[in-house]
Design a protein around this motif. Structure first.
Motif, PDB file in Angstrom:
ATOM      1  N   PHE A  97       0.701  -1.078  -0.211  1.00  0.00           N
ATOM      2  CA  PHE A  97       0.415   0.138  -0.646  1.00  0.00           C
ATOM      3  C   PHE A  97       0.816   1.379  -0.474  1.00  0.00           C
ATOM      4  O   PHE A  97       0.318   2.335  -0.338  1.00  0.00           O
ATOM      5  N   ARG A  98       2.020   1.144   0.688  1.00  0.00           N
ATOM      6  CA  ARG A  98       2.788   2.205   0.952  1.00  0.00           C
ATOM      7  C   ARG A  98       3.801   2.288  -0.825  1.00  0.00           C
ATOM      8  O   ARG A  98       4.313   3.413  -0.837  1.00  0.00           O
ATOM      9  N   ASP A  99       4.548   1.263  -1.192  1.00  0.00           N
ATOM     10  CA  ASP A  99       5.439   1.139  -1.881  1.00  0.00           C
ATOM     11  C   ASP A  99       4.537   1.096  -3.450  1.00  0.00           C
ATOM     12  O   ASP A  99       3.692   0.440  -3.502  1.00  0.00           O
ATOM     13  N   PRO A 100       5.078   2.180  -4.458  1.00  0.00           N
ATOM     14  CA  PRO A 100       3.770   1.882  -5.791  1.00  0.00           C
ATOM     15  C   PRO A 100       3.550   1.074  -6.453  1.00  0.00           C
ATOM     16  O   PRO A 100       3.591   0.099  -7.157  1.00  0.00           O
ATOM     17  N   GLU A 101       5.538   0.957  -6.641  1.00  0.00           N
ATOM     18  CA  GLU A 101       6.011  -0.323  -7.899  1.00  0.00           C
ATOM     19  C   GLU A 101       4.934  -1.566  -7.528  1.00  0.00           C
ATOM     20  O   GLU A 101       4.892  -2.316  -8.115  1.00  0.00           O
ATOM     21  N   LEU A 102       5.509  -2.082  -5.903  1.00  0.00           N
ATOM     22  CA  LEU A 102       4.777  -3.428  -5.831  1.00  0.00           C
ATOM     23  C   LEU A 102       3.185  -3.269  -5.782  1.00  0.00           C
ATOM     24  O   LEU A 102       2.955  -4.278  -5.916  1.00  0.00           O
ATOM     25  N   ARG A 103       2.582  -2.296  -4.781  1.00  0.00           N
ATOM     26  CA  ARG A 103       1.022  -2.314  -5.629  1.00  0.00           C
ATOM     27  C   ARG A 103       1.035  -2.590  -6.755  1.00  0.00           C
ATOM     28  O   ARG A 103       0.313  -3.506  -7.551  1.00  0.00           O
ATOM     29  N   GLU A 104       1.626  -1.978  -7.468  1.00  0.00           N
ATOM     30  CA  GLU A 104       1.744  -2.057  -9.574  1.00  0.00           C
ATOM     31  C   GLU A 104       1.676  -3.361  -9.670  1.00  0.00           C
ATOM     32  O   GLU A 104       0.135  -3.855 -10.731  1.00  0.00           O
ATOM     33  N   ARG A 105       2.695  -3.727  -9.061  1.00  0.00           N
ATOM     34  CA  ARG A 105       3.115  -5.448  -9.553  1.00  0.00           C
ATOM     35  C   ARG A 105       2.284  -6.409  -8.894  1.00  0.00           C
ATOM     36  O   ARG A 105       1.334  -7.207  -9.157  1.00  0.00           O
ATOM     37  N   LEU A 106       1.466  -6.470  -7.861  1.00  0.00           N
ATOM     38  CA  LEU A 106       1.022  -6.843  -6.716  1.00  0.00           C
ATOM     39  C   LEU A 106      -0.635  -6.681  -7.412  1.00  0.00           C
ATOM     40  O   LEU A 106      -0.659  -7.751  -7.575  1.00  0.00           O
ATOM     41  N   PHE A 107      -1.148  -6.262  -7.711  1.00  0.00           N
ATOM     42  CA  PHE A 107      -2.341  -5.584  -8.334  1.00  0.00           C
ATOM     43  C   PHE A 107      -2.008  -6.671 -10.057  1.00  0.00           C
ATOM     44  O   PHE A 107      -3.380  -7.057 -10.245  1.00  0.00           O
ATOM     45  N   ALA A 108      -1.134  -6.373 -10.447  1.00  0.00           N
ATOM     46  CA  ALA A 108      -1.008  -7.030 -12.217  1.00  0.00           C
ATOM     47  C   ALA A 108      -1.182  -8.221 -11.277  1.00  0.00           C
ATOM     48  O   ALA A 108      -2.189  -9.708 -12.294  1.00  0.00           O
ATOM     49  N   LEU A 109      -0.917  -8.622 -10.480  1.00  0.00           N
ATOM     50  CA  LEU A 109      -1.081 -10.695 -10.441  1.00  0.00           C
ATOM     51  C   LEU A 109      -2.804 -11.190 -10.010  1.00  0.00           C
ATOM     52  O   LEU A 109      -3.452 -11.799 -10.246  1.00  0.00           O
ATOM     53  N   TYR A 110      -3.379  -9.934  -9.436  1.00  0.00           N
ATOM     54  CA  TYR A 110      -4.843  -9.850  -9.249  1.00  0.00           C
ATOM     55  C   TYR A 110      -5.465 -10.070 -10.307  1.00  0.00           C
ATOM     56  O   TYR A 110      -6.176 -11.191 -10.840  1.00  0.00           O
ATOM     57  N   LEU A 111      -5.419  -9.264 -11.598  1.00  0.00           N
ATOM     58  CA  LEU A 111      -5.884  -9.050 -12.716  1.00  0.00           C
ATOM     59  C   LEU A 111      -5.213 -10.796 -13.407  1.00  0.00           C
ATOM     60  O   LEU A 111      -6.580 -10.965 -14.222  1.00  0.00           O
ATOM     61  N   TRP A 112      -4.188 -11.279 -13.502  1.00  0.00           N
ATOM     62  CA  TRP A 112      -4.392 -12.231 -13.639  1.00  0.00           C
ATOM     63  C   TRP A 112      -4.944 -13.692 -13.154  1.00  0.00           C
ATOM     64  O   TRP A 112      -5.814 -14.584 -13.380  1.00  0.00           O
ATOM     65  N   GLU A 140     -13.638 -10.581  -9.546  1.00  0.00           N
ATOM     66  CA  GLU A 140     -13.323 -10.124  -8.562  1.00  0.00           C
ATOM     67  C   GLU A 140     -13.171 -10.565  -7.023  1.00  0.00           C
ATOM     68  O   GLU A 140     -12.624 -10.699  -6.290  1.00  0.00           O
ATOM     69  N   LEU A 141     -15.008 -10.534  -7.408  1.00  0.00           N
ATOM     70  CA  LEU A 141     -15.206 -11.415  -5.953  1.00  0.00           C
ATOM     71  C   LEU A 141     -15.149 -12.411  -5.769  1.00  0.00           C
ATOM     72  O   LEU A 141     -14.460 -13.062  -4.074  1.00  0.00           O
ATOM     73  N   ILE A 142     -14.860 -12.952  -6.514  1.00  0.00           N
ATOM     74  CA  ILE A 142     -13.651 -14.473  -5.997  1.00  0.00           C
ATOM     75  C   ILE A 142     -12.699 -14.461  -5.470  1.00  0.00           C
ATOM     76  O   ILE A 142     -12.349 -15.056  -4.547  1.00  0.00           O
ATOM     77  N   ALA A 143     -12.115 -14.030  -6.312  1.00  0.00           N
ATOM     78  CA  ALA A 143     -10.303 -13.581  -5.320  1.00  0.00           C
ATOM     79  C   ALA A 143     -10.343 -13.126  -3.752  1.00  0.00           C
ATOM     80  O   ALA A 143      -9.370 -13.009  -3.071  1.00  0.00           O
ATOM     81  N   ALA A 144     -11.027 -11.377  -3.714  1.00  0.00           N
ATOM     82  CA  ALA A 144     -11.542 -11.435  -2.507  1.00  0.00           C
ATOM     83  C   ALA A 144     -11.890 -12.667  -1.503  1.00  0.00           C
ATOM     84  O   ALA A 144     -12.011 -12.278  -0.248  1.00  0.00           O
ATOM     85  N   VAL A 145     -12.886 -13.705  -1.955  1.00  0.00           N
ATOM     86  CA  VAL A 145     -12.909 -14.996  -0.697  1.00  0.00           C
ATOM     87  C   VAL A 145     -12.428 -15.237   0.252  1.00  0.00           C
ATOM     88  O   VAL A 145     -11.779 -14.984   1.214  1.00  0.00           O
ATOM     89  N   PRO A 146     -10.926 -16.357  -0.193  1.00  0.00           N
ATOM     90  CA  PRO A 146      -9.526 -16.502   0.443  1.00  0.00           C
ATOM     91  C   PRO A 146      -9.113 -14.854   0.774  1.00  0.00           C
ATOM     92  O   PRO A 146      -8.183 -15.762   2.158  1.00  0.00           O
ATOM     93  N   ASP A 147      -9.335 -14.672   0.444  1.00  0.00           N
ATOM     94  CA  ASP A 147      -8.518 -12.637   1.356  1.00  0.00           C
ATOM     95  C   ASP A 147      -9.222 -12.533   2.142  1.00  0.00           C
ATOM     96  O   ASP A 147      -8.711 -12.639   3.372  1.00  0.00           O
TER      97      ASP A 147
END
Length: 196
Positions: A97-112, A140-147
């Protein structure tokens, strides 16, 4: 080695020095392969999400359609309960949440991950259905379930019953699958049609 450190000791323990010592290699090797701590942490996050999603896809791939949802719920449960390394993922999040590069890369994983959810549901290849707001919302909802369930199970490890919410999710999906398949088929036809 980084995954083990993250799961056992948390984000702060994942240093190039600690990982090198844990892996039995020199620090220069770690720096060469991952660059810095951010690169190393991202490799761990890639591994955690990627491997668990592929495992779920493999579990559901050759299962008869009528059993697929139940097998998927078992896989999601395993992802939450048995994957100790999944806890490490939650150590990464505040830093993302604080590191823009890490946030962007992590969100790309969610898109996959969203695409993978549509695939194991049998709602297309995941790519042609990304144009449907409803199907993407479902992914997106199904990805949120395990989280979300991981957080709840982590707060009450002995007293939280995962079977209830997973049974509810299976029920909801099972009773809407015919409509979801129709939407996916329409979306695939629309995307396959030559543009005028």
């Amino acid at each position: 080695a980084a995954t083990r450190l993250l799961a056992d000791r948390g984000y702060e323990a994942v240093t190039l020095e600690n990982v090198a010592a844990e892996a039995g290699v020199n620090k220069a090797s770690i720096r060469y392969n991952f660059g810095n701590k951010a690169g190393l942490v991202m490799a761990v996050a890639d591994h955690l999400i990627h491997d668990e999603c592929l495992r779920l896809a493999a579990d559901t791939e050759n299962v008869p359609e009528e059993e697929r949802l139940h097998v998927a719920m078992v896989g999601i449960r395993r992802m939450i309960v048995e994957a100790d390394s999944f806890r490490g993922f939650f150590d990464i999040l505040p830093h993302a949440f604080r590191d823009p590069e890490l946030r962007e890369r992590l969100f790309a994983l969610y898109l996959w991950w969203y695409q993978q959810n549509l695939k194991w549901l049998g709602l297309g290849d995941g790519k042609s259905t990304v144009h449907s707001d409803l199907l993407m919302g479902l992914a997106e909802l199904i990805a949120a379930v395990p989280d979300g369930l991981s957080v709840q199970a982590g707060l009450a490890p002995e007293g939280f019953d995962l079977s209830r919410p997973l049974a509810a999710l299976e029920f909801l999906l099972r009773n809407s699958m015919s409509q979801l398949v129709e939407i996916a088929e329409r979306e695939a036809e629309k995307n396959a049609a030559p543009s005028a």
